[in-house]
Design an enzyme around this catalytic site. Structure first.
Site, short mmCIF file in Angstrom:
data_model
loop_
_atom_site.label_atom_id
_atom_site.label_comp_id
_atom_site.label_asym_id
_atom_site.label_seq_id
_atom_site.Cartn_x
_atom_site.Cartn_y
_atom_site.Cartn_z
N GLY A 26 -6.81 -4.95 3.04
CA GLY A 26 -7.16 -5.61 1.78
C GLY A 26 -7.49 -4.66 0.66
N GLY A 51 0.83 -1.21 0.00
CA GLY A 51 0.00 0.00 0.00
C GLY A 51 0.85 1.25 0.00
N LYS A 110 -7.98 6.94 8.44
CA LYS A 110 -8.20 5.49 8.62
C LYS A 110 -8.79 5.14 9.98
CE LYS A 110 -6.27 4.66 4.64
NZ LYS A 110 -5.01 3.91 4.54
N GLU A 127 -0.28 -10.74 3.42
CA GLU A 127 -0.02 -9.76 4.49
C GLU A 127 -0.32 -10.39 5.84
OE1 GLU A 127 -2.64 -6.63 3.31
OE2 GLU A 127 -1.00 -5.37 2.58
#
Ligand code: DER
Length: 224
Positions: free
Chosen positions: A96, A29, A122, A104
């Site tokens: 995900g 990411g 987040k 992961e």
């Protein structure tokens, strides 16, 4: 999402935990990408670090940063894993967004210390982000039906620059399953893990050790 400065602050704070001789799990990411680059700087300064990538993407970036790479079967353990999240609520995460959560979770759960790096967009009081579920392609309709029975709304993740669905590094598909607010993510995680054909889901409950949230003027660190 957050700003690059917020992501970079979180990532560079987490990389301070990386010491000479460590094996480091390299998440996937945009936030973790800052951590991988910072680890590349450590390697350039002569720090002995070996990386275990969690996706094609993180392996590619780690190679660009000249981080020596090893596989899980080359090491006795992982000292620190650094990875991002789509949502953080206490010690539970949804991951995900990059469709990399199967590998992961293996790396993040195996690590002695799992450090989450995120920006303020987040964080939440209760998990509510749709849960990615990696499914065997042939099982997508049976898993979708089972997810609906669990109260979720499953959507097959479409690719943007490819006709048809996203295909994971493992050759599987992804259902994004909207359960709304999840009062008991651990119970839901157990139910999803039990579904035949569901390879891995994106609820990471009780796995993280520290959460680093980069802000505009620093980093909020939460020890779990
Ligand atoms: O796919 C993943 O699990 C990523 O870590 C994702 O959850 C976070 O990606 P981002 O740092 O680009 O938001």
């Amino acid at each position: 999402g957050g700003t690059d400065d917020q992501k970079r602050r979180a990532a560079e704070a987490a990389v301070e935990a990386v010491e000479d001789g460590m094996v480091v799990g390299l998440g996937t990411g945009s936030t973790t990408a800052f951590a991988i680059r910072a680890i590349g700087d450590l390697v350039a300064d002569g720090v002995d670090v070996r990386g275990v990538p969690t996706s094609f993407a993180s392996r590619e970036l780690a190679r660009e940063c000249d981080i020596p790479l090893v596989d899980l079967d080359d090491v006795d353990g992982i000292d620190v894993a650094i990875d991002g999240a789509d949502q953080v609520a206490g010690d539970a995460l949804v991951k995900g967004g990059g469709a990399a959560h199967a590998r992961e979770k293996v790396v993040d759960a195996f690590a002695d210390q799992f450090l989450v790096v995120a920006d303020p967009s987040k964080t939440a009081d209760v998990l509510s982000h749709p849960v990615p579920v990696e499914v065997l392609p042939s099982a997508r309709t049976t898993v979708a039906a089972a997810v609906s029975d669990l109260g979720g709304d499953p959507t097959l993740r479409r690719a943007e620059r490819k006709d048809g669905p996203v295909v994971t590094d493992n050759g599987n598909l992804v259902l994004d399953c909207d359960f709304g607010e999840m009062a008991d993510p651990e119970a839901l995680a157990a139910s999803l893990s039990a579904l035949p054909g569901a390879v891995e889901h994106g609820i990471f409950a009780g796995l993280a050790d520290v959460v680093y949230v980069g802000t505009d003027d620093g980093v909020d660190v939460t020890e779990l």
